[in-house]
Design a protein around this motif. Structure first.
Motif, mmCIF file in Angstrom:
data_model
loop_
_atom_site.group_PDB
_atom_site.id
_atom_site.type_symbol
_atom_site.label_atom_id
_atom_site.label_comp_id
_atom_site.label_asym_id
_atom_site.label_seq_id
_atom_site.Cartn_x
_atom_site.Cartn_y
_atom_site.Cartn_z
ATOM 1 N N UNK A 1 0.832 -1.202 0.000
ATOM 2 C CA UNK A 1 0.000 0.000 0.000
ATOM 3 C C UNK A 1 0.869 1.255 0.000
ATOM 4 N N UNK A 2 0.598 2.142 -0.952
ATOM 5 C CA UNK A 2 1.375 3.370 -1.108
ATOM 6 C C UNK A 2 0.471 4.458 -1.691
ATOM 7 N N UNK A 3 0.825 5.729 -1.517
ATOM 8 C CA UNK A 3 -0.045 6.826 -1.947
ATOM 9 C C UNK A 3 0.276 7.334 -3.350
ATOM 10 N N UNK A 4 -0.729 7.928 -3.986
ATOM 11 C CA UNK A 4 -0.578 8.698 -5.223
ATOM 12 C C UNK A 4 -1.499 9.910 -5.132
ATOM 13 N N UNK A 5 -1.150 10.956 -5.872
ATOM 14 C CA UNK A 5 -2.063 12.085 -5.997
ATOM 15 C C UNK A 5 -1.793 12.808 -7.313
ATOM 16 N N UNK A 6 -2.845 13.429 -7.841
ATOM 17 C CA UNK A 6 -2.768 14.251 -9.050
ATOM 18 C C UNK A 6 -2.021 13.569 -10.189
ATOM 19 N N UNK B 1 -5.896 12.375 -3.770
ATOM 20 C CA UNK B 1 -5.112 11.425 -2.986
ATOM 21 C C UNK B 1 -5.788 10.081 -2.854
ATOM 22 N N UNK B 2 -5.018 9.028 -3.059
ATOM 23 C CA UNK B 2 -5.539 7.671 -2.923
ATOM 24 C C UNK B 2 -4.391 6.752 -2.529
ATOM 25 N N UNK B 3 -4.699 5.731 -1.741
ATOM 26 C CA UNK B 3 -3.736 4.685 -1.392
ATOM 27 C C UNK B 3 -4.148 3.414 -2.130
ATOM 28 N N UNK C 1 2.949 -9.827 -15.803
ATOM 29 C CA UNK C 1 3.669 -8.805 -16.566
ATOM 30 C C UNK C 1 2.652 -7.744 -16.969
ATOM 31 N N UNK C 2 2.962 -6.484 -16.675
ATOM 32 C CA UNK C 2 2.009 -5.427 -17.021
ATOM 33 C C UNK C 2 2.736 -4.117 -17.291
ATOM 34 N N UNK C 3 2.049 -3.236 -18.013
ATOM 35 C CA UNK C 3 2.519 -1.879 -18.244
ATOM 36 C C UNK C 3 1.830 -0.947 -17.259
ATOM 37 N N UNK C 4 2.622 -0.089 -16.615
ATOM 38 C CA UNK C 4 2.073 0.947 -15.753
ATOM 39 C C UNK C 4 2.423 2.296 -16.380
ATOM 40 N N UNK C 5 1.393 3.080 -16.679
ATOM 41 C CA UNK C 5 1.562 4.322 -17.433
ATOM 42 C C UNK C 5 0.949 5.461 -16.640
ATOM 43 N N UNK C 6 1.713 6.531 -16.480
ATOM 44 C CA UNK C 6 1.225 7.709 -15.753
ATOM 45 C C UNK C 6 1.083 8.875 -16.721
ATOM 46 N N UNK C 7 -0.024 9.586 -16.589
ATOM 47 C CA UNK C 7 -0.300 10.771 -17.400
ATOM 48 C C UNK C 7 -0.633 11.930 -16.461
ATOM 49 N N UNK C 8 -0.014 13.100 -16.693
ATOM 50 C CA UNK C 8 -0.382 14.278 -15.921
ATOM 51 C C UNK C 8 -1.844 14.630 -16.209
ATOM 52 N N UNK C 9 -2.654 14.941 -15.190
ATOM 53 C CA UNK C 9 -4.063 15.299 -15.426
ATOM 54 C C UNK C 9 -4.197 16.692 -16.019
ATOM 55 N N UNK C 10 -5.414 17.010 -16.477
ATOM 56 C CA UNK C 10 -5.660 18.328 -17.056
ATOM 57 C C UNK C 10 -5.671 19.424 -15.997
ATOM 58 N N UNK C 11 -5.881 19.048 -14.739
ATOM 59 C CA UNK C 11 -5.795 19.985 -13.627
ATOM 60 C C UNK C 11 -5.636 19.172 -12.347
ATOM 61 N N UNK C 12 -5.228 19.828 -11.298
ATOM 62 C CA UNK C 12 -5.089 19.151 -10.014
ATOM 63 C C UNK C 12 -6.408 19.169 -9.266
ATOM 64 N N UNK D 1 -8.748 16.580 -8.868
ATOM 65 C CA UNK D 1 -9.894 15.758 -9.261
ATOM 66 C C UNK D 1 -10.264 14.794 -8.132
ATOM 67 N N UNK D 2 -11.511 14.379 -8.131
ATOM 68 C CA UNK D 2 -11.947 13.356 -7.187
ATOM 69 C C UNK D 2 -11.314 12.020 -7.580
ATOM 70 N N UNK D 3 -10.731 11.282 -6.645
ATOM 71 C CA UNK D 3 -10.154 9.976 -6.978
ATOM 72 C C UNK D 3 -11.215 9.051 -7.594
ATOM 73 N N UNK D 4 -10.779 8.229 -8.534
ATOM 74 C CA UNK D 4 -11.730 7.385 -9.272
ATOM 75 C C UNK D 4 -11.026 6.123 -9.767
ATOM 76 N N UNK D 5 -11.773 5.031 -9.849
ATOM 77 C CA UNK D 5 -11.241 3.759 -10.331
ATOM 78 C C UNK D 5 -12.208 3.166 -11.345
ATOM 79 N N UNK D 6 -11.652 2.567 -12.396
ATOM 80 C CA UNK D 6 -12.494 1.866 -13.371
ATOM 81 C C UNK D 6 -11.654 0.832 -14.093
ATOM 82 N N UNK D 7 -12.291 -0.186 -14.611
ATOM 83 C CA UNK D 7 -11.609 -1.172 -15.441
ATOM 84 C C UNK D 7 -12.609 -1.740 -16.444
ATOM 85 N N UNK D 8 -12.060 -2.294 -17.532
ATOM 86 C CA UNK D 8 -12.926 -2.822 -18.579
ATOM 87 C C UNK D 8 -12.206 -3.912 -19.346
#
Length: 236
Positions: free
Chosen positions: A57-62, A99-101, A114-125, A127-134
């Motif tokens: 468990x570790x944190x991320x934000x923005x 902020x989300x853990x 094996x997976x790719x982890x990709x980070x993209x800067x958001x359009x603004x700081x 945002x409400x944390x959100x999760x989705x998958x498909x």
């Protein structure tokens, strides 16, 4: 058109025992001042996690975080109450926002994931944390572009808080495809998962990446059967 080639063997590489990782852009203990990001694309990590191991468990934000499993299964758990397993053919988007853990573990005790982890800067700081998958039908990317992530909601892809488009394509040898940019101020990052392709006389092999900007379209030719990830990203 301007381009910059990132050969697979020039990426940052670390073997931590439980984790074998390759970084296209500067990350953790890998730093290259010429490769800190490409436009709003901040991280492209190519990770292999040993059976039963993972990221505690570790944190991320923005940050907008996209995970694409290539082999095995990845177990996800976060402070928003989401507890899921993602497998090849599925894609996960997590908007860290304010902020989300979360934790990510290999869901198998016997097989590496094996997976790719990709980070993209958001359009603004902020945002409400959100999760989705498909889950996506792999047949729908055979010799044609399949959009898996976009800024648009309810169009069949996952969405994120940035004017960025992720697509995947499985090209048969000799096939060509033209990618038309949604915005001429954007750039495109091509990442070859498997095979060999040629783009504007530049040959890319497995795990090579090519940054492209100042163009309206990109033409790809498959020199062998190939699988390609295409990330269109704002440059400013």
């Amino acid at each position: 058109m301007k381009t910059k080639l990132h050969k697979a063997d020039t990426r940052g590489y670390f073997d931590h025992g439980w984790l074998e990782t390759r970084h296209t852009f500067s990350f953790a203990n890998y730093y290259d001042p010429e490769r800190t990001h490409f436009g709003k694309l901040r991280v492209l990590n190519d990770d292999s996690v040993a059976p039963g191991e993972g990221f505690g468990t570790h944190p991320h934000e923005n940050m907008e975080i996209v995970s694409i499993p290539l082999k095995g299964a990845l177990a996800h758990k976060d402070s928003g109450g989401h507890e899921e397993v993602i497998k090849p053919g599925e894609v996960q988007v997590m908007s860290a926002g304010t902020g989300i853990y979360h934790s990510e573990y290999n869901a198998s005790d016997t097989e590496a994931t094996h997976f790719l982890q990709i980070w993209v800067f958001p359009d603004k700081q902020g945002h409400e944390p959100r999760y989705d998958q498909k889950s996506f039908d792999l047949k729908d990317r055979h010799n044609k572009l399949q959009f898996i992530v976009s800024p648009e909601r309810n169009n069949g892809s996952l969405w994120l808080n940035q004017n960025a488009w992720f697509s995947m394509i499985d090209l048969d040898q000799g096939k060509k495809v033209q990618y038309d940019l949604h915005n001429t101020h954007n750039g495109v990052y091509l990442f070859v998962l498997v095979g060999s392709v040629t783009v504007s006389e530049t040959k890319l092999d497995t795990r090579d990446g090519l940054a492209i900007w100042e163009t309206e379209k990109v033409l790809l030719t498959a020199d062998t059967d190939s699988q390609i990830l295409i990330i269109e990203i704002p440059m400013l």
